[in-house]
Scaffold this active site. Structure first.
Site, short mmCIF file in Angstrom:
data_model
loop_
_atom_site.label_atom_id
_atom_site.label_comp_id
_atom_site.label_asym_id
_atom_site.label_seq_id
_atom_site.Cartn_x
_atom_site.Cartn_y
_atom_site.Cartn_z
N TYR A 53 1.06 4.08 -7.54
CA TYR A 53 1.43 5.26 -6.73
C TYR A 53 1.49 6.49 -7.64
O TYR A 53 1.66 6.38 -8.85
CB TYR A 53 2.79 5.00 -6.06
CG TYR A 53 3.15 6.00 -4.98
CD1 TYR A 53 2.41 6.06 -3.81
CD2 TYR A 53 4.21 6.89 -5.16
CE1 TYR A 53 2.74 6.99 -2.83
CE2 TYR A 53 4.54 7.81 -4.17
CZ TYR A 53 3.80 7.85 -3.02
OH TYR A 53 4.11 8.77 -2.05
N ASN A 152 -3.40 0.58 14.87
CA ASN A 152 -2.13 -0.10 15.11
C ASN A 152 -1.10 0.12 14.01
O ASN A 152 -0.01 -0.43 14.07
CB ASN A 152 -2.34 -1.61 15.29
CG ASN A 152 -2.88 -2.25 14.02
OD1 ASN A 152 -3.86 -1.76 13.45
ND2 ASN A 152 -2.27 -3.32 13.55
N SER A 153 -1.45 0.92 12.99
CA SER A 153 -0.47 1.21 11.92
C SER A 153 0.61 2.12 12.50
O SER A 153 0.45 2.68 13.60
CB SER A 153 -1.17 1.91 10.75
OG SER A 153 -1.64 3.18 11.18
N VAL A 155 1.42 5.08 11.36
CA VAL A 155 0.82 6.42 11.50
C VAL A 155 -0.07 6.44 12.74
O VAL A 155 -0.01 7.37 13.55
CB VAL A 155 -0.02 6.80 10.25
CG1 VAL A 155 -0.73 8.13 10.46
CG2 VAL A 155 0.84 6.87 9.00
N ARG A 175 -8.65 -4.00 13.97
CA ARG A 175 -9.37 -5.19 13.48
C ARG A 175 -9.21 -6.39 14.39
O ARG A 175 -9.84 -7.41 14.16
CB ARG A 175 -8.83 -5.58 12.10
CG ARG A 175 -9.10 -4.58 11.03
CD ARG A 175 -8.98 -5.20 9.67
NE ARG A 175 -7.62 -5.58 9.32
CZ ARG A 175 -7.29 -6.15 8.18
NH1 ARG A 175 -8.23 -6.43 7.30
NH2 ARG A 175 -6.03 -6.45 7.91
N GLY A 241 -5.65 4.05 1.59
CA GLY A 241 -6.78 3.24 1.14
C GLY A 241 -6.46 1.76 1.25
O GLY A 241 -6.45 1.04 0.26
N PHE A 264 -4.95 14.06 2.08
CA PHE A 264 -3.61 14.51 2.48
C PHE A 264 -2.58 13.57 1.85
O PHE A 264 -2.75 12.35 1.88
CB PHE A 264 -3.47 14.48 4.01
CG PHE A 264 -2.07 14.77 4.48
CD1 PHE A 264 -1.65 16.09 4.65
CD2 PHE A 264 -1.16 13.74 4.72
CE1 PHE A 264 -0.34 16.37 5.06
CE2 PHE A 264 0.14 14.01 5.12
CZ PHE A 264 0.54 15.33 5.30
#
Ligand SMILES: NC(=O)c1ccc[n+]([C@@H]2O[C@H](COP(=O)([O-])OP(=O)(O)OC[C@H]3O[C@@H](n4cnc5c(N)ncnc54)[C@H](OP(=O)(O)O)[C@@H]3O)[C@@H](O)[C@H]2O)c1
Length: 326
Positions: A53, A152-153, A155, A175, A241, A264
């Site tokens: 990170y 489906n995340s 976000v 997926r 990612g 972003f």
């Protein structure tokens, strides 16, 4: 005794994380003691534990980036607006996967009345990201289309729900077939499997209208398909990612269709903003929760000490967030 999930080296979460018990702290003058209500598990936690990170903690470190707690004890000389029982955000640079926190009242954001603690625990990273992706990257007007992978995340589900509230249309890629109906129930216009076939089906489904904005949190071939589905002059923003592969773009679309690529990162952006901006962003998220009943799906809550099972669950197929509680 208080508990926290720590790591002494960077590595895979299941290999480096351990439970540590320590004496519960007492608040001194001007301090507040908070007890964890719920902490969220986000993909970026794995990046922070793994050492990839952008902003890392010094080792040994306690893990976790997002959560809420309840004020337990207030030290002397703390402003009277802070009272035991209030639900507050765990401050941004304070590790969230621990049972007790000593906080400086100046850094505390109080959760507005009427918000469930589980929802509040998931409100500070993914919802503001979804909001800013829809509002700050390109100008969108009612009726415009937005396309995203990882529909489906957390976000993704916020993008679907905010877009609906703002009169925008969404195409969400997933997926797994079983996610299509639940996302439509949340207000998604089109939900398709993220495969090579969908770009060919879109023209008919959207009656020839193409997205001005594409949201990529996966990378690899998935982003290439997003770009092929976009309107000329559109912008594709990468903010995650999940697949670990580089962002792949079809060169001819950049040249002939003038597609713009950008990135972003909420954490980096908020570090440049004053507290008033950050608080008004959080208030906007809570207004959406209250007025438009927007929510983050929660899959399961685990006790802090069951962090290994929680992380295994987090790493597999699911529809909703995995939370930790003391
Ligand atoms: N840049 C920023 O400021 C910012 C802020 C917030 C979030 N993010 C990023 O946004 C993304 C979503 O975060 P979140 O917390 O909303 O996620 P989440 O709720 O934990 O969901 C993870 C999503 O990633 C998908 N996924 C996992 N592994 C994958 C793989 N190998 N290939 C394709 N898809 C995969 C999952 O699909 P399945 O259900 O099919 O496994 C699911 O849709 C993450 O990449 C996160 O780092 C970035």
């Amino acid at each position: 005794m208080a508990k926290r999930i720590i790591h002494k080296s960077y590595g895979k979460a299941l290999e480096v994380l351990e439970l540590e018990q320590y004496e519960a702290p007492e608040p001194k003058q001007g301090e507040i003691l908070i007890k964890l209500a719920y902490a969220n598990i986000n993909p970026s936690d794995m990046g922070m534990i793994g050492g990839s990170y952008k902003h890392l903690r010094d080792l040994p470190a306690t893990a976790g980036r997002e959560g809420v707690g309840i004020i337990e004890t207030v030290g002397s000389d703390v402003p009277s607006k802070f009272k035991p029982g209030q639900l507050v955000k765990i401050p941004s640079d304070t590790p969230a996967w621990q049972s007790h926190f000593i906080c400086d009242p100046e850094s505390l954001y109080t959760i507005p009345e009427g918000i469930e603690a589980e929802q509040a625990a998931t409100a500070f990273i993914n919802p503001p990201t979804a909001l800013l992706l829809l509002k700050d990257i390109v100008t969108l007007n009612q009726g415009d289309w937005v396309i995203q992978n990882a529909g489906n995340s957390a976000v993704g589900t916020w993008v679907i729900q905010i877009a609906k509230a703002l009169g925008l249309h969404t195409i969400s890629l997933v997926r797994r077939e079983e996610l299509i109906e639940p996302l439509k129930q949340m207000g998604a216009d089109i939900v398709l499997l993220d495969d090579d076939e969908y770009p060919k089906q879109l023209k008919e489904l959207t009656k020839g209208q193409k997205p001005k904005l594409a949201l990529n949190s996966i990378g690899g071939q998935s982003v290439s398909r997003l770009i092929k589905s976009m309107a000329n002059g559109g912008t594709c923003v990468t903010f995650g990612g999940m697949v670990g592969d580089p962002v792949r773009f079809p060169t001819r679309y950049l040249i002939f269709n003038d597609i713009h690529l950008c990135g972003f990162h909420l954490d980096t952006l908020l570090r440049t903003k004053p507290q008033e901006y950050i608080e008004s962003l959080y208030n906007e998220v809570f207004d959406f929760i209250k007025s438009d009943h927007i929510h983050t799906p929660i899959e399961k809550v685990y006790a802090l000490e069951d962090f290994s099972v929680a992380i295994e669950h987090f790493s597999g197929p699911r529809f909703g967030k995995i939370l930790l509680r003391p």
